[in-house]
Design a protein around this motif. Structure first.
Motif, PDB file in Angstrom:
ATOM      1  N   LYS A  76       5.836   0.234  -8.526  1.00 34.73           N
ATOM      2  CA  LYS A  76       6.071  -0.643  -7.380  1.00 34.73           C
ATOM      3  C   LYS A  76       5.769   0.079  -6.072  1.00 34.73           C
ATOM      4  O   LYS A  76       5.119  -0.474  -5.176  1.00 34.73           O
ATOM      5  CB  LYS A  76       7.515  -1.131  -7.389  1.00 34.73           C
ATOM      6  N   ALA A  77       6.207   1.329  -5.952  1.00 31.34           N
ATOM      7  CA  ALA A  77       5.954   2.106  -4.733  1.00 31.34           C
ATOM      8  C   ALA A  77       4.465   2.358  -4.533  1.00 31.34           C
ATOM      9  O   ALA A  77       3.959   2.322  -3.406  1.00 31.34           O
ATOM     10  CB  ALA A  77       6.702   3.436  -4.799  1.00 31.34           C
ATOM     11  N   LEU A  78       3.751   2.586  -5.633  1.00 31.87           N
ATOM     12  CA  LEU A  78       2.305   2.807  -5.542  1.00 31.87           C
ATOM     13  C   LEU A  78       1.606   1.555  -5.022  1.00 31.87           C
ATOM     14  O   LEU A  78       0.724   1.642  -4.151  1.00 31.87           O
ATOM     15  CB  LEU A  78       1.747   3.175  -6.915  1.00 31.87           C
ATOM     16  N   ALA A  79       1.999   0.394  -5.537  1.00 28.88           N
ATOM     17  CA  ALA A  79       1.360  -0.866  -5.143  1.00 28.88           C
ATOM     18  C   ALA A  79       1.683  -1.252  -3.707  1.00 28.88           C
ATOM     19  O   ALA A  79       0.873  -1.871  -3.018  1.00 28.88           O
ATOM     20  CB  ALA A  79       1.792  -1.977  -6.097  1.00 28.88           C
ATOM     21  N   GLU A  80       2.869  -0.879  -3.245  1.00 30.90           N
ATOM     22  CA  GLU A  80       3.275  -1.251  -1.888  1.00 30.90           C
ATOM     23  C   GLU A  80       2.622  -0.366  -0.838  1.00 30.90           C
ATOM     24  O   GLU A  80       2.465  -0.805   0.297  1.00 30.90           O
ATOM     25  CB  GLU A  80       4.805  -1.176  -1.770  1.00 30.90           C
ATOM     26  N   GLY A  81       2.256   0.864  -1.182  1.00 35.04           N
ATOM     27  CA  GLY A  81       1.544   1.834  -0.363  1.00 35.04           C
ATOM     28  C   GLY A  81       1.565   1.557   1.138  1.00 35.04           C
ATOM     29  O   GLY A  81       2.178   0.614   1.583  1.00 35.04           O
ATOM     30  N   PRO A  82       0.892   2.352   1.969  1.00 33.56           N
ATOM     31  CA  PRO A  82       0.137   3.530   1.560  1.00 33.56           C
ATOM     32  C   PRO A  82       1.034   4.693   1.124  1.00 33.56           C
ATOM     33  O   PRO A  82       2.225   4.696   1.404  1.00 33.56           O
ATOM     34  CB  PRO A  82      -0.656   3.892   2.818  1.00 33.56           C
TER      35      PRO A  82
END
Length: 371
Positions: free
Chosen positions: A330-336
């Protein structure tokens, strides 16, 4: 018990190590024997440097990072069996929170599916052909992006220096990565209206390397992009360069192993290599460059990508306060997300603005970037 299964059990036995401090396990899957051992060792060295740096600073979220290295020897069956063994280690002590690799891509679609189903976060430090993935896996990160970019960057160099000259595309029709790369290069020439200048040759269509070489030369071609295993690449390159010392050879830098250098000898000079950038010339990498040198690591080769993979994972853990697959995805997709080369947004696990490939030229035993 098969030798293959026994080998995996031996590697997994490392999970049983104990420590007074809580530990989180990560595994790097890379060859330490065979044709690609040099690049496997580079990745492992980079990963180990990052892990040691984290542990010297007290660990990650209060836990020591325990590194397991597994030599898959670029063996497809071993890569799959290793993934299956890691997937079944689900106890708090033995489970693996992160897999880095594998290096060799032939069974990536199978291997990545196993890790995703087991909720094991995975970062592949090498560029790979994304066309083989049928669906998006939220916990899969292709750190160096899509290998199809290699074809686009080769085409740009070709237009600048060899425009409208015929090119031989020599590939192994029995090797999946070779087929994927050949198809991507054909698409690049077709999309730019120059497919007629790219002539494909498969090793399997000829009795031997001599016959293949003769066909290329008879067709009046003096430039070749050569794909395949190191020995195949070396043998056909040697035949072409022996017949015409001015013949221009382009190869994947990561297939240029000992067999290639041994077969080519002095004819290896003036070969062009297509490879990932070193990153050290990237201004956004400057602070990481200083840190690596303080740690005693010069950012050459694939070591920097192994190092960067661990640091990206550590960044995601720091943002979420969790090692859990879903939280990190989830954190990767929400980025940057902060990477060693700056803030990067990831789209379906691929960094936006994928790193471009460089063209290197081998002169007097040294690689120099060709522009």
């Amino acid at each position: 018990m098969s030798k293959l299964f026994a080998y995996i059990l031996l590697a997994m036995a490392l999970f049983g190590q104990t420590s007074a401090q809580a530990e989180v396990n990560i595994a790097v899957i890379a060859p330490r024997e065979g044709d690609f051992s040099r690049f496997g060792e580079e990745i492992i060295y980079g990963v180990r440097t990052a892990v040691n740096d984290i542990n010297r600073s007290g660990g990650l979220s209060g836990e020591k990072v325990n590194l397991i290295t597994v030599d898959d020897r670029c063996d497809d069956n071993l890569a799959i069996s290793t993934a299956q063994m890691i997937a079944v280690n689900v106890s708090e002590k033995d489970k693996v929170a992160l897999v880095i690799g594998p290096y060799c891509p032939n069974e990536l679609d199978t291997v990545t599916g196993i890790y995703a189903k087991a909720k094991v976060f995975q970062i592949i430090p090498m560029a790979v052909n994304t066309s083989r993935f049928e669906k998006h896996l939220p916990g899969l990160v292709l750190l160096a992006g899509d290998k199809n970019r290699q074809s686009a960057d080769f085409y740009k160099y070709y237009v600048r220096h060899f425009n409208n000259q015929k090119v031989a595309l020599i590939y192994d029709s029995n090797e999946r990565d070779s087929i994927d790369t050949a198809a991507a290069l054909q698409r690049e020439f077709k999309n730019n209206g120059k497919l007629g200048l790219l002539q494909a040759y498969s090793y399997a269509s000829y009795e031997d390397i001599d016959a293949l070489s003769e066909e290329v030369l008879k067709d009046g071609i003096r430039i070749a992009c050569v794909l395949g295993a190191p020995r195949q690449i070396g043998e056909i390159s040697y035949e072409l360069k022996s017949a015409d010392k001015n013949f221009v050879i382009f190869i994947d830098k990561y297939a240029a192993q000992e067999d290639y250098a041994r077969i080519m000898g002095d004819l290896a000079d003036d070969t062009y290599y297509i490879g990932l950038p070193s990153l050290k010339d990237n201004p956004d990498f400057a602070s990481t460059l200083v840190k690596l040198r303080l740690l005693g690591m010069e950012p050459e080769g694939l070591g920097v990508y192994g190092f960067s993979a661990v640091k990206l994972w550590a960044e995601l853990v720091g943002k979420t306060g969790s090692f859990a697959y879903d939280d990190l995805a989830k954190a990767l997709a929400e980025g940057p997300v902060s990477t060693t080369w700056g803030e990067v947004s990831f789209q379906r696990g691929i960094p936006a603005g994928t790193l471009n490939f460089n063209i290197y030229r081998h002169v007097d035993g040294q690689y120099t970037q060709a522009y």
